[in-house]
Design a protein around this motif. Structure first.
Motif, PDB file in Angstrom:
ATOM      1  N   GLY A 184     -44.818  30.626  60.095  1.00  0.00           N
ATOM      2  CA  GLY A 184     -43.876  30.380  59.019  1.00  0.00           C
ATOM      3  C   GLY A 184     -42.522  31.016  59.239  1.00  0.00           C
ATOM      4  O   GLY A 184     -41.514  30.572  58.663  1.00  0.00           O
ATOM      5  N   PHE A 187     -39.197  29.013  60.132  1.00  0.00           N
ATOM      6  CA  PHE A 187     -38.361  28.321  59.153  1.00  0.00           C
ATOM      7  C   PHE A 187     -37.295  29.226  58.537  1.00  0.00           C
ATOM      8  O   PHE A 187     -36.474  28.752  57.756  1.00  0.00           O
ATOM      9  CB  PHE A 187     -39.242  27.727  58.053  1.00  0.00           C
ATOM     10  CG  PHE A 187     -40.220  26.700  58.566  1.00  0.00           C
ATOM     11  CD1 PHE A 187     -39.774  25.467  59.021  1.00  0.00           C
ATOM     12  CD2 PHE A 187     -41.574  26.972  58.615  1.00  0.00           C
ATOM     13  CE1 PHE A 187     -40.669  24.516  59.503  1.00  0.00           C
ATOM     14  CE2 PHE A 187     -42.479  26.031  59.095  1.00  0.00           C
ATOM     15  CZ  PHE A 187     -42.025  24.801  59.537  1.00  0.00           C
ATOM     16  N   HIS A 188     -37.300  30.506  58.889  1.00  0.00           N
ATOM     17  CA  HIS A 188     -36.322  31.438  58.334  1.00  0.00           C
ATOM     18  C   HIS A 188     -34.975  31.340  59.051  1.00  0.00           C
ATOM     19  O   HIS A 188     -33.969  31.820  58.524  1.00  0.00           O
ATOM     20  CB  HIS A 188     -36.844  32.875  58.443  1.00  0.00           C
ATOM     21  CG  HIS A 188     -37.969  33.164  57.502  1.00  0.00           C
ATOM     22  ND1 HIS A 188     -38.129  34.391  56.889  1.00  0.00           N
ATOM     23  CD2 HIS A 188     -38.994  32.412  57.060  1.00  0.00           C
ATOM     24  CE1 HIS A 188     -39.207  34.367  56.120  1.00  0.00           C
ATOM     25  NE2 HIS A 188     -39.745  33.171  56.218  1.00  0.00           N
ATOM     26  N   PHE A 252     -38.518  17.589  59.756  1.00  0.00           N
ATOM     27  CA  PHE A 252     -38.995  18.166  58.509  1.00  0.00           C
ATOM     28  C   PHE A 252     -38.052  17.787  57.374  1.00  0.00           C
ATOM     29  O   PHE A 252     -36.871  17.509  57.609  1.00  0.00           O
ATOM     30  CB  PHE A 252     -39.097  19.689  58.624  1.00  0.00           C
ATOM     31  CG  PHE A 252     -40.163  20.152  59.583  1.00  0.00           C
ATOM     32  CD1 PHE A 252     -41.464  20.332  59.158  1.00  0.00           C
ATOM     33  CD2 PHE A 252     -39.861  20.403  60.920  1.00  0.00           C
ATOM     34  CE1 PHE A 252     -42.453  20.759  60.029  1.00  0.00           C
ATOM     35  CE2 PHE A 252     -40.843  20.833  61.809  1.00  0.00           C
ATOM     36  CZ  PHE A 252     -42.143  21.005  61.357  1.00  0.00           C
ATOM     37  N   THR A 256     -36.507  22.754  54.356  1.00  0.00           N
ATOM     38  CA  THR A 256     -37.636  23.388  55.041  1.00  0.00           C
ATOM     39  C   THR A 256     -37.157  24.612  55.817  1.00  0.00           C
ATOM     40  O   THR A 256     -37.880  25.603  55.934  1.00  0.00           O
ATOM     41  CB  THR A 256     -38.322  22.401  56.006  1.00  0.00           C
ATOM     42  OG1 THR A 256     -38.713  21.237  55.286  1.00  0.00           O
ATOM     43  CG2 THR A 256     -39.571  23.020  56.628  1.00  0.00           C
ATOM     44  N   PHE A 257     -35.939  24.534  56.332  1.00  0.00           N
ATOM     45  CA  PHE A 257     -35.348  25.647  57.068  1.00  0.00           C
ATOM     46  C   PHE A 257     -34.306  26.360  56.194  1.00  0.00           C
ATOM     47  O   PHE A 257     -33.597  25.724  55.407  1.00  0.00           O
ATOM     48  CB  PHE A 257     -34.675  25.159  58.347  1.00  0.00           C
ATOM     49  CG  PHE A 257     -35.644  24.690  59.401  1.00  0.00           C
ATOM     50  CD1 PHE A 257     -36.120  25.563  60.363  1.00  0.00           C
ATOM     51  CD2 PHE A 257     -36.084  23.372  59.414  1.00  0.00           C
ATOM     52  CE1 PHE A 257     -37.016  25.140  61.334  1.00  0.00           C
ATOM     53  CE2 PHE A 257     -36.978  22.934  60.387  1.00  0.00           C
ATOM     54  CZ  PHE A 257     -37.449  23.823  61.334  1.00  0.00           C
ATOM     55  N   LYS A 315     -45.315  22.788  57.848  1.00  0.00           N
ATOM     56  CA  LYS A 315     -44.370  22.679  56.731  1.00  0.00           C
ATOM     57  C   LYS A 315     -44.856  23.484  55.528  1.00  0.00           C
ATOM     58  O   LYS A 315     -44.043  24.090  54.808  1.00  0.00           O
ATOM     59  CB  LYS A 315     -44.208  21.214  56.357  1.00  0.00           C
ATOM     60  CG  LYS A 315     -43.221  20.967  55.216  1.00  0.00           C
ATOM     61  CD  LYS A 315     -43.183  19.501  54.828  1.00  0.00           C
ATOM     62  CE  LYS A 315     -44.493  19.074  54.162  1.00  0.00           C
ATOM     63  NZ  LYS A 315     -44.418  17.690  53.649  1.00  0.00           N
ATOM     64  N   GLN A 317     -46.145  26.224  55.510  1.00  0.00           N
ATOM     65  CA  GLN A 317     -45.888  27.648  55.709  1.00  0.00           C
ATOM     66  C   GLN A 317     -44.428  28.024  55.484  1.00  0.00           C
ATOM     67  O   GLN A 317     -44.069  29.191  55.620  1.00  0.00           O
ATOM     68  CB  GLN A 317     -46.300  28.050  57.126  1.00  0.00           C
ATOM     69  CG  GLN A 317     -47.768  27.831  57.441  1.00  0.00           C
ATOM     70  CD  GLN A 317     -48.093  28.258  58.859  1.00  0.00           C
ATOM     71  OE1 GLN A 317     -48.079  29.431  59.200  1.00  0.00           O
ATOM     72  NE2 GLN A 317     -48.375  27.296  59.713  1.00  0.00           N
ATOM     73  N   SER A 318     -43.595  27.030  55.161  1.00  0.00           N
ATOM     74  CA  SER A 318     -42.161  27.289  54.995  1.00  0.00           C
ATOM     75  C   SER A 318     -41.878  27.979  53.665  1.00  0.00           C
ATOM     76  O   SER A 318     -41.980  27.357  52.604  1.00  0.00           O
ATOM     77  CB  SER A 318     -41.376  25.980  55.082  1.00  0.00           C
ATOM     78  OG  SER A 318     -40.042  26.184  54.664  1.00  0.00           O
ATOM     79  N   LEU A 321     -38.856  26.278  51.819  1.00  0.00           N
ATOM     80  CA  LEU A 321     -39.219  25.051  51.111  1.00  0.00           C
ATOM     81  C   LEU A 321     -40.004  25.373  49.830  1.00  0.00           C
ATOM     82  O   LEU A 321     -39.782  24.743  48.784  1.00  0.00           O
ATOM     83  CB  LEU A 321     -40.035  24.141  52.016  1.00  0.00           C
ATOM     84  CG  LEU A 321     -40.387  22.761  51.445  1.00  0.00           C
ATOM     85  CD1 LEU A 321     -39.121  21.982  51.102  1.00  0.00           C
ATOM     86  CD2 LEU A 321     -41.256  21.976  52.433  1.00  0.00           C
TER      87      LEU A 321
END
Length: 337
Positions: A184, A187-188, A252, A256-257, A315, A317-318, A321
């Motif tokens: 996850g 996505f940070h 995605f 999401t990011f 996704k 784990q984002s 989001l």
């Protein structure tokens, strides 16, 4: 007599390469400081005839009393890193900051003439999305929401105030062959982030070559990265890894990011360390070729067949989001403009 080298973090990504290089040289007496575990035992097994192992947990101050020898060089790579660093911030501070302080205190008693080489991080520079060109003279911000970055930021002054000869290398994103998992945390980082990777073997070489460059390195901070041939953007880098692993494109949904509050950038003064230690041997293209060769065809085939459910799981784990969907204002302020 052989110089006595103490290395911490020898079972980590860079540490394994540094230990391998030291053993291949055969020029030093080598001691490895690490916490006893089955994983560490397995990793160190090939080197048992060449090293002494000192079972020390850096989070426990009294365990540093196990260090009794005189060391000429100390390569300090041990640290709690993300994602564990984010999950356990107190442990991160205890090991990364206080553990280093206790180690230095002990070395000042038993090895006051040693050369202390420390691995810091590009994370200390904070979010550089809009100002990606980084040099060691840049102002360092506080990191309220990044326990790892804060631990490195808090540790550097401890090292500089010590009585030892020291040098600090601020490591960029270290990317090797299958050494980074798609968690996850991926996505940070904003997709437009500029980045300059370094491979573990080259990073380790900066330390092992630097052992012989004490006078040029001491009392100085350096940025460590692979150079112009290792520069890319996060979107491009992620796309490369998705294709290598059979996952197709980085497709995605919006949000999401994250859009801010991560780190990475370009080291405009990275040649300073290269000119002293001559550690760079690999490029981004080498990274791609080595990782392609490391992925079995069958694994890539099945990943390709299952790429949609795999990316659906990723996704989920984002955190950005989730914060957007849940209208979590605090987290949205952290991740989005």
């Amino acid at each position: 007599m052989k110089q006595h080298v103490l290395i911490t973090g020898a079972t980590g990504t860079v540490g394994k390469e540094a230990l391998k290089q030291l053993c291949q040289r055969g020029e030093h007496q080598i001691s490895v400081l690490c916490r006893s575990s089955s994983k560490n035992t397995r990793i160190l097994r090939p080197y048992l005839n060449n090293i002494d192992i000192i079972d020390v947990d850096l989070s426990v101050e009294k365990e540093l009393q196990k260090l009794n020898a005189a060391y000429d060089i100390v390569i300090h790579l041990a640290a709690v890193i993300p994602p564990l660093a984010d999950e356990r911030p107190e442990l991160t501070h205890q090991v990364n900051c206080l553990g280093t302080k206790h180690l230095i205190n002990r070395l000042e008693q038993i090895s006051p003439n040693c050369f202390f080489m420390y691995s810091s991080s590009i994370a200390v520079y904070g979010d550089r999305l809009n100002s990606p060109n980084i040099s060691v003279t840049d102002k360092l911000p506080e990191h309220e929401e990044d326990a790892y970055a804060q631990s490195k930021l808090d540790t550097e002054p401890i090292i500089k105030a010590s009585k030892l000869d020291w040098t600090i290398f601020r490591l960029t994103a270290i990317m090797g062959v299958k050494n980074h998992k798609m968690t996850g945390l991926m996505f940070h980082m904003p997709l437009e982030t500029q980045m300059e990777i370094a491979m573990p073997e080259d990073t380790a070489r900066a330390f092992t070559n630097g052992m012989d460059k004490r006078e040029e390195l001491k009392s100085k901070v350096f940025n460590l990265a692979g150079g112009p041939s290792c520069r890319t953007t996060y979107k491009e880098f992620l796309g490369i890894n998705f294709r290598i692993n059979g996952l197709g494109t980085v497709d995605f949904p919006p949000k999401t990011f994250a859009e801010k509050n991560f780190h990475c950038g370009i080291y405009i003064d990275g040649d300073d360390l290269e000119n002293i230690t001559h550690f760079r041997k690999h490029s981004l293209q080498d990274y791609i070729a080595l990782n392609k060769a490391a992925i079995p065809a069958l694994q890539k085939f099945f990943a390709s067949m299952l790429r949609h459910p795999i990316k659906y799981f990723m996704k989920r784990q984002s955190m950005p989001l989730k914060s957007y969907k849940n209208k979590d204002k605090k987290l949205m302020e952290r991740f989005f403009n």
